[in-house]
Enzyme design. Structure first.
Site, mmCIF file in Angstrom:
data_model
loop_
_atom_site.group_PDB
_atom_site.id
_atom_site.type_symbol
_atom_site.label_atom_id
_atom_site.label_comp_id
_atom_site.label_asym_id
_atom_site.label_seq_id
_atom_site.Cartn_x
_atom_site.Cartn_y
_atom_site.Cartn_z
ATOM 1 N N GLY A 17 8.968 8.324 75.179
ATOM 2 C CA GLY A 17 9.091 9.783 75.111
ATOM 3 C C GLY A 17 8.130 10.399 74.119
ATOM 4 O O GLY A 17 7.473 11.409 74.396
ATOM 5 N N CYS A 18 8.022 9.788 72.960
ATOM 6 C CA CYS A 18 7.147 10.334 71.908
ATOM 7 C C CYS A 18 5.682 10.255 72.330
ATOM 8 O O CYS A 18 4.890 11.136 72.013
ATOM 9 C CB CYS A 18 7.387 9.598 70.598
ATOM 10 N N THR A 19 5.336 9.200 73.056
ATOM 11 C CA THR A 19 3.965 9.055 73.548
ATOM 12 C C THR A 19 3.664 10.130 74.592
ATOM 13 O O THR A 19 2.608 10.762 74.546
ATOM 14 C CB THR A 19 3.750 7.648 74.122
#
Length: 151
Positions: free
Chosen positions: A43-45
């Site tokens: 998700g953060c990527t």
């Protein structure tokens, strides 16, 4: 989450290159301050790469993008290099900024309660006032959503 219309708390945090950033130094520009749980997670990527892909358009609208997590400067450097991120990733290992912006919360992962960063994005105006606050944002949609908010 902090209320819109309130003054955004200042901070002093190092980025992936060790350069210290403060909110005050961005006075006169809009700031997209996004808090995310961890470098190199799916998700953060997605979120970081979304901001990367739209980065020129944020610049055209006079906005800066700042990512914040509790990861180390070294972790941020690897994340930046792996995905070619053109904006500062601020390291808040002491949780000072994360707590000031009220994004350190209890989370429930597979029935186990843990404390962590809730993915949250703030839009701060040129005077340092929070004009929009988005909690529990969808990582992949957040960059386009923030670009739209800039008008």
């Amino acid at each position: 989450m902090l209320e819109t219309g309130t003054k955004a708390p200042d901070f002093s945090l190092p980025d992936q290159n060790g350069t210290v950033h403060t909110l005050e130094q961005y006075r006169g520009r809009k700031v997209i301050l996004y808090f995310y749980p961890r470098d190199n997670t799916p998700g953060c990527t997605k979120q970081a790469c979304g901001f990367r892909d739209l980065y020129p358009q944020f610049g055209e609208k006079g906005a800066v993008v700042l990512g914040v997590s509790k990861d180390t400067v070294a972790s941020h450097k690897k994340f930046e290099e792996k995905y070619g991120l053109p904006f500062p990733l601020l390291s808040d290992q002491e949780l000072s900024c994360i707590q000031a912006y009220d994004v350190w919360k209890e989370k429930n992962m597979y029935g186990k309660k843990t404390m962590g960063v809730v993915r949250t994005t703030y839009l701060i105006d040129e005077e340092g006032i929070i004009v929009k606050a988005f909690g529990r944002v969808k990582a992949a949609e957040n960059p386009a959503q923030m670009l739209e908010e800039l008008g």
